[in-house]
Design a protein around this motif. Structure first.
Motif, PDB file in Angstrom:
ATOM      1  N   ARG A  79       0.832  -1.207   0.000  1.00 31.41           N
ATOM      2  CA  ARG A  79       0.000   0.000   0.000  1.00 31.41           C
ATOM      3  C   ARG A  79       0.864   1.255   0.000  1.00 31.41           C
ATOM      4  NH1 ARG A  79      -4.310  -2.116   4.419  1.00 31.41           N
ATOM      5  NH2 ARG A  79      -5.598  -3.314   2.975  1.00 31.41           N
ATOM      6  N   ARG A  80       1.935   1.230   0.770  1.00 35.42           N
ATOM      7  CA  ARG A  80       2.839   2.370   0.822  1.00 35.42           C
ATOM      8  C   ARG A  80       3.474   2.609  -0.552  1.00 35.42           C
ATOM      9  NH1 ARG A  80       7.763   3.526   0.664  1.00 35.42           N
ATOM     10  NH2 ARG A  80       8.467   1.392   0.612  1.00 35.42           N
ATOM     11  N   GLN A  81       3.870   1.531  -1.217  1.00 37.58           N
ATOM     12  CA  GLN A  81       4.468   1.662  -2.542  1.00 37.58           C
ATOM     13  C   GLN A  81       3.474   2.267  -3.534  1.00 37.58           C
ATOM     14  OE1 GLN A  81       5.788  -2.308  -3.417  1.00 37.58           O
ATOM     15  NE2 GLN A  81       7.645  -2.124  -2.191  1.00 37.58           N
ATOM     16  N   LEU A  82       2.229   1.794  -3.488  1.00 42.67           N
ATOM     17  CA  LEU A  82       1.207   2.357  -4.374  1.00 42.67           C
ATOM     18  C   LEU A  82       0.977   3.833  -4.076  1.00 42.67           C
ATOM     19  CD1 LEU A  82      -1.494  -0.444  -4.707  1.00 42.67           C
ATOM     20  CD2 LEU A  82      -0.122   0.554  -6.517  1.00 42.67           C
ATOM     21  N   HIS A  83       0.953   4.178  -2.800  1.00 44.09           N
ATOM     22  CA  HIS A  83       0.755   5.575  -2.419  1.00 44.09           C
ATOM     23  C   HIS A  83       1.919   6.431  -2.924  1.00 44.09           C
ATOM     24  CE1 HIS A  83      -0.767   8.933  -0.156  1.00 44.09           C
ATOM     25  NE2 HIS A  83       0.400   9.070   0.452  1.00 44.09           N
ATOM     26  N   GLN A  84       3.134   5.935  -2.793  1.00 47.43           N
ATOM     27  CA  GLN A  84       4.304   6.664  -3.288  1.00 47.43           C
ATOM     28  C   GLN A  84       4.212   6.862  -4.797  1.00 47.43           C
ATOM     29  OE1 GLN A  84       5.758   8.089  -0.324  1.00 47.43           O
ATOM     30  NE2 GLN A  84       7.353   8.086  -1.846  1.00 47.43           N
ATOM     31  N   LEU A  85       3.795   5.819  -5.520  1.00 54.38           N
ATOM     32  CA  LEU A  85       3.642   5.940  -6.967  1.00 54.38           C
ATOM     33  C   LEU A  85       2.592   6.992  -7.315  1.00 54.38           C
ATOM     34  CD1 LEU A  85       3.875   2.195  -8.058  1.00 54.38           C
ATOM     35  CD2 LEU A  85       5.487   4.018  -8.631  1.00 54.38           C
ATOM     36  N   ASP A  86       1.484   6.996  -6.576  1.00 51.86           N
ATOM     37  CA  ASP A  86       0.436   7.990  -6.817  1.00 51.86           C
ATOM     38  C   ASP A  86       0.962   9.408  -6.610  1.00 51.86           C
ATOM     39  OD1 ASP A  86      -1.484   6.104  -7.463  1.00 51.86           O
ATOM     40  OD2 ASP A  86      -2.296   6.007  -5.427  1.00 51.86           O
ATOM     41  N   ILE A  87       1.744   9.596  -5.561  1.00 53.37           N
ATOM     42  CA  ILE A  87       2.310  10.917  -5.279  1.00 53.37           C
ATOM     43  C   ILE A  87       3.256  11.341  -6.399  1.00 53.37           C
ATOM     44  CG2 ILE A  87       3.900  12.170  -3.753  1.00 53.37           C
ATOM     45  CD1 ILE A  87       2.648  10.579  -1.425  1.00 53.37           C
ATOM     46  N   MET A  88       4.107  10.426  -6.837  1.00 47.75           N
ATOM     47  CA  MET A  88       5.060  10.757  -7.896  1.00 47.75           C
ATOM     48  C   MET A  88       4.344  11.052  -9.211  1.00 47.75           C
ATOM     49  SD  MET A  88       8.033   8.012  -6.861  1.00 47.75           S
ATOM     50  CE  MET A  88       8.908   8.141  -8.383  1.00 47.75           C
ATOM     51  N   ILE A  89       3.308  10.286  -9.517  1.00 48.17           N
ATOM     52  CA  ILE A  89       2.540  10.526 -10.740  1.00 48.17           C
ATOM     53  C   ILE A  89       1.897  11.908 -10.695  1.00 48.17           C
ATOM     54  CG2 ILE A  89       0.468   9.796 -12.003  1.00 48.17           C
ATOM     55  CD1 ILE A  89       1.284   6.870 -11.214  1.00 48.17           C
ATOM     56  N   ALA A  90       1.327  12.263  -9.564  1.00 48.92           N
ATOM     57  CA  ALA A  90       0.708  13.579  -9.416  1.00 48.92           C
ATOM     58  C   ALA A  90       1.756  14.696  -9.534  1.00 48.92           C
ATOM     59  CB  ALA A  90      -0.023  13.674  -8.083  1.00 48.92           C
ATOM     60  N   ASP A  91       2.934  14.481  -8.948  1.00 47.08           N
ATOM     61  CA  ASP A  91       3.995  15.481  -9.052  1.00 47.08           C
ATOM     62  C   ASP A  91       4.431  15.672 -10.504  1.00 47.08           C
ATOM     63  OD1 ASP A  91       4.062  16.044  -6.365  1.00 47.08           O
ATOM     64  OD2 ASP A  91       5.814  14.774  -5.937  1.00 47.08           O
ATOM     65  N   PHE A  92       4.559  14.576 -11.237  1.00 44.80           N
ATOM     66  CA  PHE A  92       4.944  14.672 -12.642  1.00 44.80           C
ATOM     67  C   PHE A  92       3.870  15.378 -13.461  1.00 44.80           C
ATOM     68  CE2 PHE A  92       8.187  10.930 -12.782  1.00 44.80           C
ATOM     69  CZ  PHE A  92       9.096  11.724 -12.103  1.00 44.80           C
ATOM     70  N   GLU A  93       2.612  15.138 -13.127  1.00 44.07           N
ATOM     71  CA  GLU A  93       1.528  15.826 -13.826  1.00 44.07           C
ATOM     72  C   GLU A  93       1.606  17.333 -13.572  1.00 44.07           C
ATOM     73  OE1 GLU A  93      -1.498  16.456 -16.324  1.00 44.07           O
ATOM     74  OE2 GLU A  93      -0.593  14.497 -15.954  1.00 44.07           O
ATOM     75  N   ARG A  94       1.870  17.703 -12.332  1.00 44.12           N
ATOM     76  CA  ARG A  94       2.006  19.113 -11.979  1.00 44.12           C
ATOM     77  C   ARG A  94       3.190  19.742 -12.710  1.00 44.12           C
ATOM     78  NH1 ARG A  94       5.462  21.290  -9.087  1.00 44.12           N
ATOM     79  NH2 ARG A  94       6.088  19.384  -8.039  1.00 44.12           N
ATOM     80  N   MET A  95       4.321  19.034 -12.748  1.00 43.56           N
ATOM     81  CA  MET A  95       5.503  19.562 -13.438  1.00 43.56           C
ATOM     82  C   MET A  95       5.231  19.749 -14.923  1.00 43.56           C
ATOM     83  SD  MET A  95       8.891  17.803 -11.819  1.00 43.56           S
ATOM     84  CE  MET A  95       8.310  16.181 -11.365  1.00 43.56           C
TER      85      MET A  95
END
Length: 125
Positions: free
Chosen positions: A19-35
């Motif tokens: 679950r932590r890994q999935l959450h980290q991936l979600d955060i990184m995906i959102a950060d890349f979308e913002r960038m």
């Protein structure tokens, strides 16, 4: 019963880790979308300032070219992360199923332990 409890704790740890890994991936995906959105904004601003939006034009701004390249790299990285997330979801489901089995096994053994002849108390009355 203690080794079974350790099994449940291990499975719970594995589920939490997935679950932590999935959450980290979600955060990184959102950060890349913002960038990528920020880079798009910068590209548009630079093209507007220069008055040239044709990438192949000889006077196209160098900053806009570099920002486009960065944006494309960010989008590629985001796509890779989305693939990783898609691959990680079944792993989480499998870990949750294993945890459920371990908990069920522990509860069955726990109930069987209560029914052993040595553990019964006589009712007087």
């Amino acid at each position: 019963m203690k080794p079974r409890g350790n099994l449940v704790r291990l499975k719970q740890f594995q589920v939490n880790e997935k679950r932590r890994q999935l959450h980290q991936l979600d955060i990184m995906i959102a950060d890349f979308e913002r960038m990528a959105r920020e880079l798009d904004f910068q590209i548009n601003a630079e093209e507007t300032k220069a008055g040239i939006s044709d990438v192949n034009h000889f006077a196209y701004p160098t900053f806009a070219k570099a920002a486009r390249l960065r944006r494309d790299n960010v989008k590629n990285s985001q796509s890779d992360l989305l693939r990783q997330r898609t691959a990680a979801e079944p792993c989480l489901a499998e870990a949750e199923a294993e945890l459920s089995k371990a908990q069920l096994l522990e509860s069955r053994i726990g109930r069987g332990h209560d029914l052993e002849p040595g553990n019964r108390s006589a009712m007087i009355g």
